[in-house]
Scaffold this active site. Structure first.
Site, PDB file in Angstrom:
ATOM      1  N   CYS A 198       0.821  -1.212   0.000  1.00 51.96           N
ATOM      2  CA  CYS A 198       0.000   0.000   0.000  1.00 51.96           C
ATOM      3  C   CYS A 198       0.857   1.266   0.000  1.00 51.96           C
ATOM      4  CB  CYS A 198      -0.871   0.038   1.249  1.00 51.96           C
ATOM      5  SG  CYS A 198      -1.921  -1.390   1.410  1.00 51.96           S
ATOM      6  N   ARG A 249       5.301  -0.282  -6.183  1.00 51.52           N
ATOM      7  CA  ARG A 249       5.261  -1.032  -4.924  1.00 51.52           C
ATOM      8  C   ARG A 249       4.308  -2.216  -5.010  1.00 51.52           C
ATOM      9  NH1 ARG A 249       6.998   2.259  -0.657  1.00 51.52           N
ATOM     10  NH2 ARG A 249       5.743   1.102   0.838  1.00 51.52           N
ATOM     11  N   TRP A 252      -2.910  -2.757  -1.466  1.00 50.69           N
ATOM     12  CA  TRP A 252      -2.475  -4.127  -1.756  1.00 50.69           C
ATOM     13  C   TRP A 252      -3.211  -4.985  -0.730  1.00 50.69           C
ATOM     14  CZ3 TRP A 252       0.369  -8.135   0.621  1.00 50.69           C
ATOM     15  CH2 TRP A 252       0.900  -9.088  -0.255  1.00 50.69           C
ATOM     16  N   ASN A 259      -1.949   2.222   5.838  1.00 48.92           N
ATOM     17  CA  ASN A 259      -1.025   1.140   5.451  1.00 48.92           C
ATOM     18  C   ASN A 259      -0.748   0.310   6.693  1.00 48.92           C
ATOM     19  OD1 ASN A 259      -0.782   2.436   3.047  1.00 48.92           O
ATOM     20  ND2 ASN A 259       1.420   2.806   3.173  1.00 48.92           N
ATOM     21  N   GLY A 260      -0.583  -1.006   6.527  1.00 50.38           N
ATOM     22  CA  GLY A 260      -0.252  -1.861   7.672  1.00 50.38           C
ATOM     23  C   GLY A 260      -1.394  -2.800   7.991  1.00 50.38           C
ATOM     24  N   GLU A 293      18.338 -17.662  -6.992  1.00 52.15           N
ATOM     25  CA  GLU A 293      17.959 -16.302  -7.401  1.00 52.15           C
ATOM     26  C   GLU A 293      17.441 -16.307  -8.845  1.00 52.15           C
ATOM     27  OE1 GLU A 293      17.284 -13.635  -6.055  1.00 52.15           O
ATOM     28  OE2 GLU A 293      17.540 -12.093  -7.585  1.00 52.15           O
ATOM     29  N   LYS A 298      13.730 -15.157  -9.929  1.00 48.88           N
ATOM     30  CA  LYS A 298      13.490 -14.111 -10.945  1.00 48.88           C
ATOM     31  C   LYS A 298      12.516 -14.614 -11.998  1.00 48.88           C
ATOM     32  CE  LYS A 298      14.621 -11.550  -9.345  1.00 48.88           C
ATOM     33  NZ  LYS A 298      15.225 -10.965  -8.211  1.00 48.88           N
ATOM     34  N   GLU A 330       8.927 -15.132 -10.597  1.00 49.63           N
ATOM     35  CA  GLU A 330       8.339 -13.869 -10.166  1.00 49.63           C
ATOM     36  C   GLU A 330       7.747 -13.059 -11.329  1.00 49.63           C
ATOM     37  OE1 GLU A 330      11.528 -11.611  -8.462  1.00 49.63           O
ATOM     38  OE2 GLU A 330      10.205 -10.604  -7.074  1.00 49.63           O
ATOM     39  N   HIS A 346      18.765 -37.524  -6.205  1.00 48.87           N
ATOM     40  CA  HIS A 346      18.050 -37.872  -4.970  1.00 48.87           C
ATOM     41  C   HIS A 346      16.563 -37.535  -5.079  1.00 48.87           C
ATOM     42  CE1 HIS A 346      21.825 -38.863  -3.112  1.00 48.87           C
ATOM     43  NE2 HIS A 346      22.316 -37.720  -3.556  1.00 48.87           N
ATOM     44  N   LYS A 386       6.608  -4.361  -3.957  1.00 45.21           N
ATOM     45  CA  LYS A 386       8.043  -4.065  -3.910  1.00 45.21           C
ATOM     46  C   LYS A 386       8.543  -4.074  -2.479  1.00 45.21           C
ATOM     47  CE  LYS A 386      12.038  -2.809  -5.499  1.00 45.21           C
ATOM     48  NZ  LYS A 386      12.827  -3.922  -6.054  1.00 45.21           N
TER      49      LYS A 386
END
Ligand code: M6R
Length: 608
Positions: free
Chosen positions: A2, A27, A74, A99-100, A482, A486, A489, A505, A603
């Site tokens: 948010c 964000r 968000w 926000n929160g 990573e 990427k 995502e 395995h 973000k």
């Protein structure tokens, strides 16, 4: 996540607020809204989806106002929808953005319903508007009402509120969620992210937990948690337009990938001599403290955690220190044992990641020698609350997928490894060799970026698949992780990473012609073993896309062998990250996804 922006001005603020929302789009959000004071009413516009839709609504309705609050949401509590979008209101009088997360929202909601309030959303935020209304009706000013509401609220919040009865002032409050004030000429702003108002001012005041502030176009007053009026420092930051615009690139992520030579230079520059790291680059007294360190604990999330995993290898090889590494979200819950003379390291691009911040706060109560953060945002909570810090100086990273933040974190973490080794007088020749490598890294990264054309040839093969495996060994396993992060995502392709030796395995069962395998094969003592692991993949019909040192030879059939530029082996994880970023970007481009703002992601993850 948010985003909040609020303004009190002598000019119309609607357009400024929407521009601010655009600046915070990176964000991640699912809906947007605005409340604009119009003397005898408050214009209230909300849309599901992009800020552009809100802007279209504004253009159609042309509300005029000199006082307003706006928000990108968000979703946490309640689905993404127009009725759950902020601002929320009470009785068409009090409007708030938040926000929160309000942790005790169920009980507060029930008690407000008993008081006669009706709820029109599923959010945990709406109750804040009703609480403020309740206290305003009892005769409190908005400032006092905010303190009374704060006394009831449990959890994290940044709040901005306006009241129909006052067309001059807005009130904001902060607890564990970022919030700052921006000082303009004849106008004052509040925002959760400096980028939202970076076009409007260079003067920022970062509020502290517990602060409440009353803001008008000409003045502001900040009260601390005990309601005493306080003066907070004004910080000057120039957030230039250049840093927050895409320039000639299609996406911020693309721009940020190609900025990496300069970004890494910015991290290393001024922190090394020709053959060693400078003293106290993490803050005065850091060198002295580092000499006492016997053990390291790293906590971070996502990409930053991958940087930590590489560092654990470096710490062992160069600084001869044992290192424990944990997901920040898990660390507090494992009842961690802290050995004497342990140093806590947090890693974070934003410096506002709620889990990492909570881990630091938890660790501050434990018996650590001290805490160091590797962070890209000097004004962040993590930077302010850590004993020592090294800022990566990467410049704003807007794309949700971390690119330059990761490589600069690694450069910063190598400086930390060298500083720890130096403070204990260890491996001076090795330190000299690595510093030389760090200084030439920008050139090696530039050469690596030139591999784009070769990567473009293989990206269609991955773009047409639903899964991918990434393999690396030793210090390259976190880089494989990573690479997989990427890809998943931004392209939504399911991708997993394994240390190549683990294949037989279990994961080998997944290999067939539909499973592309991306492997990292630098020159190392385990290169031969890795090549055998890759042969096992080939024998089962898997297609190999191998990024390799010139000395590594492997027949990849219809796959691809891409030869990497050479540099000091210990720095190669940084270099091998680059083609994986380009590959993910190009694959996502082919799949037509929203690269800079991938679905469901934010973000800066400011909720736990
Ligand atoms: O700001 P931080 O580095 O603390 O963020 C941590 C993660 O949320 C972040 O690295 C995330 O995994 C990235 N989007 C990955 O590209």
């Amino acid at each position: 996540m948010c985003g909040i922006i609020a303004a009190a001005s002598t000019r119309n603020v609607g357009k400024l607020l929407v521009q601010g929302l655009h600046k915070m789009e990176y964000r991640g959000y699912d809906s947007a809204g605005i409340a604009l004071h119009q003397h005898d009413s408050i214009a209230h516009l909300r849309t599901l989806g992009k800020v552009q839709l809100l802007e279209d609504k504004m253009i159609a309705e042309k509300p005029k106002s000199k006082l307003g609050i706006a928000h990108t949401r968000w979703a946490t509590h309640g689905e993404p929808s127009e009725s759950n979008a902020h601002p929320h209101k009470s009785q068409d009088k009090v409007y708030i953005v938040h926000n929160g997360i309000i942790e005790n929202y169920v009980e507060l909601r029930e008690s407000l319903i008993e008081d006669g309030y009706e709820f029109s959303s599923q959010t945990d935020s709406e109750l804040i508007a009703h609480l403020l209304d309740l206290y305003l009706n009892q005769g409190s000013s908005m400032l006092d009402a905010m303190f009374l509401a704060k006394a009831k609220l449990e959890g994290a919040y940044a709040i901005a509120a306006i009241d129909l009865a006052d067309d001059q002032k807005l009130v904001v409050a902060r607890n564990k969620s970022p919030l700052l004030i921006g000082l303009g000429t004849d106008e004052i702003f509040a925002a959760s992210d400096p980028l939202a108002i970076g076009q409007l001012t260079n003067e920022f005041i970062f509020l502290e937990d517990g602060d409440v502030a009353e803001i008008s176009a000409e003045a502001y007053e900040i009260r601390d948690k005990d309601q005493n009026t306080v003066t907070r420092d004004i910080t000057n930051i120039d957030i230039s337009n250049q840093a927050t615009s895409k320039g000639d690139y299609k996406h911020f992520m693309e721009k940020e990938i190609y900025e990496q030579p300069q970004a890494v230079l910015n991290t290393v520059d001024g922190r090394v001599t020709s053959d060693d790291v400078l003293d106290n680059i993490f803050g005065l007294g850091s060198t002295e403290l580092f000499a006492k360190v016997k053990r390291i604990q790293i906590v971070a999330c996502g990409t930053s955690l991958h940087a930590g995993r590489v560092t654990a290898n470096w710490l062992s090889a160069i600084a001869e220190l044992p290192c424990q590494i944990d997901y920040a979200s898990e660390y507090r819950y494992k009842n961690p044992h802290v050995d004497k003379n342990s140093l806590l390291i947090t890693i974070s691009q934003s410096g506002e990641t709620a889990d990492t911040l909570a881990a630091l706060r938890y660790a501050n109560e434990k018996d650590y020698l001290g805490s160091v953060t590797i962070c890209n945002v000097p004004t962040s909570a993590l930077a302010r609350e850590s004993d020592f810090a090294l800022f990566t100086n990467a410049g704003p990273e807007i794309g949700v997928a971390s690119t330059k933040a990761f490589t600069t974190q690694l450069a910063g973490l190598m400086l930390l490894t060298l500083a720890l080794a130096k403070s204990r007088d260890l491996n001076p020749r090795l330190r000299g060799r690595i510093v030389k490598g760090l200084r030439s890294l920008p050139d090696v990264i530039t050469k690596t970026l030139e591999l784009k054309d070769e990567i473009l040839k293989i990206s269609p093969n991955l773009a047409s698949k639903d899964n991918a495996l990434f393999l690396g060994r030793g210090i390259f396993y976190p880089i494989a992780k990573e690479g997989a992060l990427k890809l998943k995502e931004i392209s939504y392709i399911h991708a997993e990473a394994y240390p190549a030796g683990e294949l037989k395995h279990g994961p080998l069962a997944l290999i067939d012609e539909d499973m592309p395998v991306v492997a990292l094969a630098p020159e190392s003592e385990i290169a031969e073993k890795l090549v055998s692991n890759l042969e096992e993949v080939k024998a089962r019909g898997g297609t190999l896309y191998v990024f390799a040192d010139p000395s590594v030879s492997i027949d990849v059939n219809e796959g691809a062998l891409i030869t990497m530029p050479q540099c000091d082996f210990l720095l190669t994880p940084i270099v091998y990250t680059i083609p994986l970023q380009i590959l993910s970007y190009e694959v996502a481009l082919l799949r037509g996804t929203d690269i800079d703002q991938p679905r469901n992601l934010a973000k800066s993850v400011t909720v736990e």
